[in-house]
Design an enzyme around this catalytic site. Structure first.
Site, PDB file in Angstrom:
ATOM      1  N   HIS A   1      -4.009   2.506   1.495  1.00  0.00           N
ATOM      2  CA  HIS A   1      -5.399   2.183   1.190  1.00  0.00           C
ATOM      3  C   HIS A   1      -5.928   1.584   2.584  1.00  0.00           C
ATOM      4  O   HIS A   1      -5.313   1.163   3.614  1.00  0.00           O
ATOM      5  CB  HIS A   1      -5.806   0.930   0.025  1.00  0.00           C
ATOM      6  CG  HIS A   1      -5.177  -0.367   0.646  1.00  0.00           C
ATOM      7  ND1 HIS A   1      -5.882  -1.216   1.241  1.00  0.00           N
ATOM      8  CD2 HIS A   1      -4.249  -0.799   0.251  1.00  0.00           C
ATOM      9  CE1 HIS A   1      -5.386  -2.199   1.309  1.00  0.00           C
ATOM     10  NE2 HIS A   1      -4.034  -2.108   0.579  1.00  0.00           N
TER      11      HIS A   1
ATOM     12  N   CYS B   1       1.288  -3.604  -0.919  1.00  0.00           N
ATOM     13  CA  CYS B   1       0.801  -2.136  -0.672  1.00  0.00           C
ATOM     14  C   CYS B   1       0.648  -1.829   1.093  1.00  0.00           C
ATOM     15  O   CYS B   1       1.097  -2.680   2.024  1.00  0.00           O
ATOM     16  CB  CYS B   1      -0.697  -2.076  -1.054  1.00  0.00           C
ATOM     17  SG  CYS B   1      -0.695  -2.196  -2.851  1.00  0.00           S
TER      18      CYS B   1
END
Length: 494
Positions: free
Chosen positions: A375, A394
């Site tokens: 992301h 992440c």
């Protein structure tokens, strides 16, 4: 010497158990499922030369990175035990030494099942044992570079390794004395271009320090400060362990990687895009900090979310966000978080999409059991750092728009500035990729450059040492139980 007959999986007929619902147990006839019997694999009699080839290959357990050192010489192994040991070694080199119980859950890469019996029998029959041995290892240049590096670092160890550089202030241009001499001698062990004579830090030595810093993933300042000295002082045995661990991880990958894929090196915090098996793009990333490790896994990116809201994981909300709200009333609202649910039914947090969202403007989704993804991020400062392990697991991307345009380039609807236009428009939308793209999250802490020079990164999660110890422990277990562990060998005297 005996030839051998090895029964393959399912060599005897088996009746599969059948689970019935209680109300059907008396009315539904059950037919047993019979597994077809497969013919046994017959291994021809080994010649004396073939026995010698296998014995020499098996004698060096350290060469393929299955142990740091070779055991003391033992009795010569022949016959069925020699065959069993050869098959065990083949499995270890091709598909890894670890048993299922050795894997951590977060090591979600698993090698495909591999049985070398058939290919071994064919190699013996065709007198192609040397070729069979040479083709067992993973077919990657990355693995070959590590294998050659292992030879070099084993030689360094046999020659006594290297001495630690004493602690002290940074060693830089103009420094003189014994620590400069120690620095020269240490650098020369890994860099043949370093001149070992001289007690003054000069320009050639500065260049050598910069080369070392690049090999270790450090800021190439040319001054040997605490980080550089610490990297140089990692002992040779630990470097060998890192090479062993990374060779093992290569064995967990499929025999053929997709030509079009995205790879993230978790330890180095770098993302690389491959097309036609060539790197075509690269960017810095931010990966999981120790305690919030990014998992090793393989999946396929199936969609991109433009202007994504952030559904906050319960663990992060409990550990970080709710305490901030209790300490500073209004914190959640000020940072665009909304509470979903009630205290009675359970509450969760969601941060609305926008420029301040923790996910930024783009999120790349792929299925995995850890709820991680790639992301964007509004926090850009970390990308300029040489230490970029700071996420909750992440992977944050330095250039997410570039990646989105690259994976959507075959979709005419998203040509030109279409992605940026959708971001600027504001609404959240999910975009399916025209073709899913393979993504690999990998933990590479040792790798060879094009000239064969070994490069190392920190082992932030401690996985290298853990894996190297598991490899050696499993190798020792296999040496004890090899004759009965995976195959039954029955001597057929002729």
């Amino acid at each position: 010497m005996a030839s051998a007959v090895l029964g393959s999986a399912g060599a005897t007929a088996q009746t599969a158990p059948v689970n019935l619902l209680p109300d059907m147990a008396k009315t539904v006839p059950v037919k047993p499922t019979v597994v077809p019997t497969l013919p046994p694999i017959v291994i021809p009699r080994l010649s004396a030369a073939q026995e010698s080839t296998l014995a020499n290959w098996l004698a060096d357990v350290a060469a393929p990175g299955l142990a740091r050192e070779n055991p003391d010489a033992s009795a010569v192994v022949t016959g069925d035990k020699l065959i069993a040991e050869a098959l065990d070694r083949a499995r270890a080199i091709h598909a890894g030494r670890l048993d299922d119980s050795d894997f951590l859950t977060i090591w979600a890469l698993r090698p495909a099942p591999y049985d070398p019996t058939r290919s071994f029998a064919d190699a013996v029959a065709g007198n192609r044992l040397q070729s069979w041995i040479a083709n067992l290892a993973p077919p990657y240049s990355g693995y070959d570079g590590l294998r050659r590096g292992l030879v070099n670092y084993r030689a360094i160890k046999e020659n006594g390794g290297w001495r630690a550089i004493p602690d002290g202030p940074p060693i830089a241009m103009g420094s003189t004395g014994a620590r400069v001499v120690a620095l020269r001698q240490r650098l020369a062990i890994e860099d043949r271009d370093v001149v070992t004579r001289g007690a003054t830090f000069d320009a050639p030595l500065r260049d050598a320090v910069q080369r070392a810093q690049r090999r270790y993933g450090l800021n190439p300042t040319g001054s040997a400060g605490p980080e550089t000295i610490a990297a140089l002082n990692v002992n040779v045995d630990d470097r060998i362990g890192s090479i062993m661990a990374n060779m093992e991880r290569w064995r967990w990958l499929p025999a053929e990687l997709p030509n079009h894929r995205i790879q993230v090196n978790i330890a180095a915090a770098v993302l690389t895009v491959f097309e036609g098996d060539r790197p075509v793009a690269s960017m810095r990333a931010v990966t999981g900090r120790p305690g919030d490790e990014t998992p090793m896994l393989q999946s396929n990116i199936h969609s991109i979310v433009i202007n994504p809201p952030w559904n906050v994981p319960t663990s992060i909300a409990t550990r970080e966000l709710w305490p901030k709200e209790r300490a500073h009333k209004g914190y959640l609202a000020a940072h665009d978080f909304k509470v979903i649910g009630t205290p009675d039914t359970g509450q969760r947090l969601q941060q609305k999409a926008g420029p301040t969202s923790a996910l930024g403007r783009l999120k790349f989704d792929f299925d995995n059991p850890f709820s991680v993804y790639l992301h964007d991020t509004p926090s850009r400062a970390k990308f300029s750092s040489y230490s970029r392990l700071a996420s909750h697991g992440c992977v944050r991307l330095e250039k997410p728009l570039d990646l989105a345009e690259l994976v959507l380039k075959d979709d005419p609807k998203w040509s030109g500035d279409a992605v940026q236009a959708a971001i600027d428009a504001g609404p959240t939308q999910r975009v399916a990729l025209p073709q899913q793209v393979a993504v690999y999250l990998l933990y590479w802490t040792a790798f060879a450059s094009g000239n064969g020079q070994m490069n190392f990164r920190d082992d932030p999660y401690g996985w290298d040492k853990l894996l190297a110890s598991k490899i050696e422990a499993s190798t020792k277990r296999a040496a004890i139980t090899v004759a009965v562990r995976n195959v039954t060998v029955q001597g057929v005297r002729q």
